[in-house]
Design a protein around this motif. Structure first.
Motif, PDB file in Angstrom:
ATOM      1  N   UNK A  29      -8.082  12.359   7.434  1.00  0.00           N
ATOM      2  CA  UNK A  29      -6.990  11.418   7.192  1.00  0.00           C
ATOM      3  C   UNK A  29      -7.572  10.046   6.901  1.00  0.00           C
ATOM      4  N   UNK A  30      -6.840   9.289   6.104  1.00  0.00           N
ATOM      5  CA  UNK A  30      -7.305   7.994   5.636  1.00  0.00           C
ATOM      6  C   UNK A  30      -6.275   6.921   5.976  1.00  0.00           C
ATOM      7  N   UNK A  31      -6.763   5.757   6.376  1.00  0.00           N
ATOM      8  CA  UNK A  31      -5.870   4.612   6.517  1.00  0.00           C
ATOM      9  C   UNK A  31      -5.181   4.324   5.188  1.00  0.00           C
ATOM     10  N   UNK A  32      -5.970   4.304   4.144  1.00  0.00           N
ATOM     11  CA  UNK A  32      -5.454   4.082   2.791  1.00  0.00           C
ATOM     12  C   UNK A  32      -6.167   5.035   1.857  1.00  0.00           C
ATOM     13  N   UNK A  33      -5.412   5.719   1.023  1.00  0.00           N
ATOM     14  CA  UNK A  33      -5.982   6.755   0.174  1.00  0.00           C
ATOM     15  C   UNK A  33      -6.917   6.135  -0.858  1.00  0.00           C
ATOM     16  N   UNK A  34      -8.144   6.626  -0.913  1.00  0.00           N
ATOM     17  CA  UNK A  34      -9.146   6.097  -1.832  1.00  0.00           C
ATOM     18  C   UNK A  34      -8.791   6.437  -3.275  1.00  0.00           C
ATOM     19  N   UNK A  35      -8.087   7.531  -3.508  1.00  0.00           N
ATOM     20  CA  UNK A  35      -7.758   7.986  -4.860  1.00  0.00           C
ATOM     21  C   UNK A  35      -6.634   7.198  -5.509  1.00  0.00           C
ATOM     22  N   UNK A  36      -6.101   6.196  -4.848  1.00  0.00           N
ATOM     23  CA  UNK A  36      -4.968   5.461  -5.390  1.00  0.00           C
ATOM     24  C   UNK A  36      -3.665   6.063  -4.912  1.00  0.00           C
ATOM     25  N   UNK A  37      -2.772   6.402  -5.827  1.00  0.00           N
ATOM     26  CA  UNK A  37      -1.512   7.030  -5.452  1.00  0.00           C
ATOM     27  C   UNK A  37      -1.112   8.042  -6.510  1.00  0.00           C
ATOM     28  N   UNK A  69     -13.587  -0.007  -8.914  1.00  0.00           N
ATOM     29  CA  UNK A  69     -12.392  -0.520  -8.237  1.00  0.00           C
ATOM     30  C   UNK A  69     -12.442  -0.238  -6.743  1.00  0.00           C
ATOM     31  N   UNK A  70     -12.953   0.940  -6.368  1.00  0.00           N
ATOM     32  CA  UNK A  70     -13.046   1.290  -4.950  1.00  0.00           C
ATOM     33  C   UNK A  70     -14.009   0.359  -4.228  1.00  0.00           C
ATOM     34  N   UNK A  71     -15.158   0.086  -4.835  1.00  0.00           N
ATOM     35  CA  UNK A  71     -16.168  -0.763  -4.191  1.00  0.00           C
ATOM     36  C   UNK A  71     -15.686  -2.190  -4.012  1.00  0.00           C
ATOM     37  N   UNK A  72     -14.693  -2.593  -4.787  1.00  0.00           N
ATOM     38  CA  UNK A  72     -14.160  -3.942  -4.678  1.00  0.00           C
ATOM     39  C   UNK A  72     -12.834  -3.990  -3.929  1.00  0.00           C
ATOM     40  N   UNK A  73     -12.536  -2.936  -3.187  1.00  0.00           N
ATOM     41  CA  UNK A  73     -11.304  -2.888  -2.399  1.00  0.00           C
ATOM     42  C   UNK A  73     -11.648  -2.518  -0.967  1.00  0.00           C
ATOM     43  N   UNK A  74     -10.628  -2.492  -0.131  1.00  0.00           N
ATOM     44  CA  UNK A  74     -10.837  -2.113   1.269  1.00  0.00           C
ATOM     45  C   UNK A  74      -9.813  -1.033   1.631  1.00  0.00           C
ATOM     46  N   UNK A  75     -10.282   0.023   2.313  1.00  0.00           N
ATOM     47  CA  UNK A  75      -9.431   1.168   2.595  1.00  0.00           C
ATOM     48  C   UNK A  75      -9.351   1.497   4.088  1.00  0.00           C
TER      49      UNK A  75
END
Length: 871
Positions: free
Chosen positions: A383-391, A415-421
């Motif tokens: 489970x993820x706090x925020x889905x890495x794949x977007x939506x 985009x993933x490396x510049x975000x927080x999940x």
């Protein structure tokens, strides 16, 4: 480490000094009433400070000396104990469950995998300062044998190629009977060599090329990259200890995760690699076979499988199926571990999908024919706090899926490396023996085919005949699906249809697959985003204050832990909520200030609420049965003309309605394990309502002896006998505390978006009926039409739930109607065509089907309606 110890010593000493001198100054009184000499006091104070500095310096030097001279081990502060999740079924695999030691249960904590390399006791300069490199070098290597050369030489593949050659020759002869003589005919040798070359090419494109060097390189890369976009990857040391013991047994490990993200299989491999467990070969879709990344995944253990195992003409591709089956069998024979996603693809809604049993059928077949002695099945939950794949908003609103490309992969990674999940949680369930599970099901065949849960079985399984309509013209689900059991057929798009799984094994594969998905689902830890999104969408769709939401979050967390359900977050509720708001952003949750209060609101715009519902839907499997019973209770209350406090509810009526609603939701949830009975779990849910004071028992004709007999009968595991039926009358009424009842019954709104989608799908069935005879409509076209109607209903206000606009819900409703026999379907090429079956080929019967579903949408009376809906 030195700085930490010295700082702690200094803090303790300074704290003691301050408390000592404060007490001394309070207890000291002026002698003779004279004022104290301030200059003398200041001089003494400065002297004391100098002495303190000297003593602290001396103490630090002594501490440094001791640390250098005396070897010490790194100590880790023990995290807060968590509920131990993922134990195997005590009914089906009691032997496997007993393997777990109580010591392991007590060590049920969660640690951050990203800190694993720092915990190793190392003396070298490189190990101390470059722990990620040291960890990548330290990991254990294994011999991953290449089995592809043996696959094309296997007798099963040779027999299949010969059979295909004979079929093609026979088809060629029949086709060319009336053709001209100059038409070139292929000989047996030419066809045989062509199929052989194709089999070699299939295996070459499919095979995995697991590399220890790539595994180490990936381990180092993930240690470097993961901290850029995630805070932690939490795992349980007790679970990894179980995996180590299972790996040492020499039996192949079969990892079966639920699929949420492309990061799933990378994380599983990363964890196993760092705990010195043989990494599995991973069944991956061939859509991931893109330049560079496809080669990299293949080196990390991926073997590629086609999404559709049919030819372009819709025929079964026997060569491919046999090659895939043989490749998996040889991998198992070589003691390789296997990993596959039993759902087939990633969930687009946030809740688990029903299983597809193709690869599982191969593994079971390998055990039954003696190829392998046993295999240990390991369900895995992530489970993820925020889905890495977007939506998946685009796909849920009817847009086609965007295929993976090299350019798209590079953009996504950047985009993933510049975000927080946020945080990631991975749970490995207890490994259990497939041999033990198969033998249990073989000894109790009733578990493979549960008895009908509906009354008055009929010889007609799905069809609704004219005599099934009662005098009032209403239809009940008992008459629609008398012998229907609460399970759907496994997907036949995988490996069924060849010698992989014979018909008598289908029930066995289905039972095991559903058991695994059920275990995975109920072992999934709840993340902070799941909890906050669930509260906002079920209780506070119009928003609430931060303090109120914090109280509800604390209450929800307490309830989950009380029910032995783990959560993947800690901290004060207000801090957790702020973390979720910042993580999901203002596009999903808005934080506003109104006067002295801070208000938290969900964004109810249709695309945004679909994305927010993805996180909320993680709760659906845990509250589905409660919502079903609450909805059935709502129907009974609404059908009564009495005041809410005077309504009497018969237990049998409540159970019957609940079972009908369970039948409607059979394509959405796995509500019980194959070793359980639906009646029992529904009754347990009703008993839970009584415990929570939602219902109160006012009449029960059972005697004490009958109650004792019933409790004793539940302890017996004799599935071959018929259920013990009691001729009793149990009656309830609503709890006296109407406010409590109102709050508790808010769970009935959990399934309301699905009901909206199902009811509108049923209302659109006449669109298929108006087609001319033998004129079929494609399923995709009908789905788009229903989706358009849902959007119009949302815009007009007829639908109150934006998350009801879901293409998955529409497709599942269509599957339900096919199971009921309302719809006929057939496949041509790669498209499925629909038409109304003859039994329902008039508008009256279709309207009754629609009424059947709409019955469960009946609104609750205002005095017991959830507060946010009663405004």
């Amino acid at each position: 480490m030195v700085d930490v110890i010295s700082a702690r010593v200094q803090e303790a000493y300074v704290g003691w000094r301050q408390s000592f001198f404060s007490e001394s100054s309070e207890n000291r009184e002026p002698v003779g009433g004279q004022r104290p000499n301030l200059s003398a006091i200041n001089h003494q104070s400065r002297r004391r400070q100098n002495l303190e500095k000297e003593s602290i310096k001396l103490l630090r030097e002594n501490s440094l000396y001791q640390i250098k001279e005396i070897p010490t081990k790194a100590t880790v502060v023990a995290p807060t104990p968590r509920p131990f999740m993922g134990l195997s079924c005590g009914r089906c695999t009691p032997g496997s469950r007993d393997v777990i030691a109580q010591k392991a249960l007590k060590k049920s904590t969660a640690v951050n995998l990203l800190n694993l390399g720092k915990t190793y006791d190392s003396k070298g300069v490189i190990s101390r300062n470059f722990y990620d490199i040291a960890q990548a070098i330290r990991v254990k290597t294994f011999d991953y044998k290449q089995v592809s050369p043996m696959v094309v030489k296997d007798e099963r593949v040779k027999q299949a190629i010969e059979q295909i050659t004979q079929d093609r020759l026979f088809k060629q002869d029949n086709t060319n009977k009336d053709a001209k003589d100059d038409v070139k005919k292929l000989t047996h040798s030419q066809i045989h060599k062509s199929e052989e070359r194709r089999a070699h090419q299939i295996v070459k494109q499919m095979r995995s090329t697991m590399s220890n060097f790539l595994l180490r390189l990936t381990s180092w890369t993930l240690y470097k990259l993961l901290p850029f976009f995630v805070s932690s990857v939490a795992i349980s040391p007790a679970q990894t200890e179980m995996l180590k013991k299972a790996s040492d047994s020499g039996i192949p490990l079969i990892f079966i995760p639920l699929h949420r993200s492309h990061l799933d299989y990378i994380l599983v491999t990363f964890i196993l690699l760092n705990y010195d467990i043989r990494c599995p070969l991973v069944a991956a879709g061939d859509n991931l076979k893109i330049p560079l990344f496809g080669w990299l995944l293949r080196g990390l253990g991926a073997f590629y499988i086609k999404r559709r195992l049919e030819t372009n003409g819709g025929e079964k591709d026997i060569t491919y199926r046999v090659a895939l089956h043989t490749y998996i069998v040889h991998c198992l024979r070589a003691q390789n571990n296997i990993e596959f996603f039993i759902e087939g693809g990633r969930t687009r809604t946030g809740k688990p999908l029903l299983p597809k049993g193709g690869i599982l059928s191969v593994i079971i077949d390998a055990y039954l024919d003696g190829t392998i002695e046993d295999a240990l099945l390991i369900p895995v939950s992530m489970n993820y706090d925020k889905l890495v794949d977007g939506n998946f908003v685009r796909e849920q609103t009817g847009m086609p899926k965007q295929m993976e490309t090299f350019t798209g992969a590079i953009k996504s990674i950047w985009a993933v490396l510049n975000s927080h999940y946020g945080n990631i949680r991975v749970d490995f369930n207890q490994p259990f023996s497939m041999r033990e599970l198969v033998r249990t099901f073989q000894q109790h065949p009733s578990k493979l085919s549960p008895p009908p849960f509906l009354k008055n079985p009929s010889s007609d399984r799905f069809a609704l005949k004219q005599q099934n309509i009662d005098g009032n013209g209403s239809i009940t689900i008992e008459k629609l699906s008398m012998e229907r059991r609460l399970s759907s057929r496994l997907s036949c798009s995988s490996l069924y249809g060849t010698d992989v799984a014979v018909e008598e094994q289908r029930g066995l594969v289905e039972a095991i697959a559903r058991h695994v998905v059920y275990d995975c689902t109920h072992a999934t830890a709840i993340m902070s985003t799941n909890a906050v999104a669930f509260l906002l969408l079920t209780k506070y769709r119009k928003g609430c204050s931060l303090s109120v939401l914090a109280q509800e979050l604390e209450s929800l967390t307490t309830e989950l832990l009380f029910n032995n359900k783990d959560v993947g977050f800690t901290g004060e509720p207000v801090d957790v909520i702020n973390h979720v708001v910042n993580l999901l952003g203002p596009g999903l949750i808005v934080k506003e200030r109104e006067g002295d209060d801070i208000i938290i609101k969900p964004v109810l715009i249709q695309p945004n609420i679909i994305e927010l519902s993805y996180y909320s839907n993680c709760f659906l499997p845990f509250y589905a049965l409660q919502s079903i019973v609450a909805t059935a209770l709502q129907v009974l209350i609404s059908s009564s003309k009495l005041a809410a406090k005077d309504i009497q509810i018969r237990h049998d009526d409540l159970v019957d309605l609940s079972l009908q609603f369970c039948e409607m939701m059979s394509q959405e949830f796995i509500l019980y394990k194959p070793c359980q009975k639906l009646n029992d779990v529904v009754n347990e849910t009703i008993e839970n309502f009584v415990y929570k004071d939602i219902l109160r028992l006012i009449h029960d004709s059972k005697t004490e002896d009958q109650m004792w007999s019933r409790r004793y009968a539940k302890t017996l595991d004799d599935d071959d006998d018929d259920d013990y039926q009691e001729n009793v009358c149990v009656v309830y009424k609503l709890g006296l505390d109407e406010k409590s009842v109102r709050n508790r019954l808010q769970m009935q709104t959990v399934l309301r978006p699905l009901l909206e989608a199902y009811c509108l799908t049923a209302s659109c069935l006449p669109r298929i009926l108006i087609k001319e005879e033998n004129d079929y409509i494609t399923e995709s076209k009908f789905t788009r039409e229903v989706l358009s109607e849902l959007k119009d209903a949302l815009d007009s206000g007829a639908c109150n739930y934006g998350e009801a606009v879901s293409i998955d819900a529409i497709k599942n409703c269509i599957k339900l109607f096919r199971e009921w026999g309302v719809l006929d379907s057939h496949i041509e090429g790669r498209q499925r065509f629909l038409n109304i079956s003859r039994q329902y080929a008039n508008e009256l019967k279709l309207s009754k089907i629609s009424e059947l579903l709409h019955k469960f949408k009946t609104e609750m009376p205002k005095e017991v309606l959830p507060s946010y809906l009663n405004r």
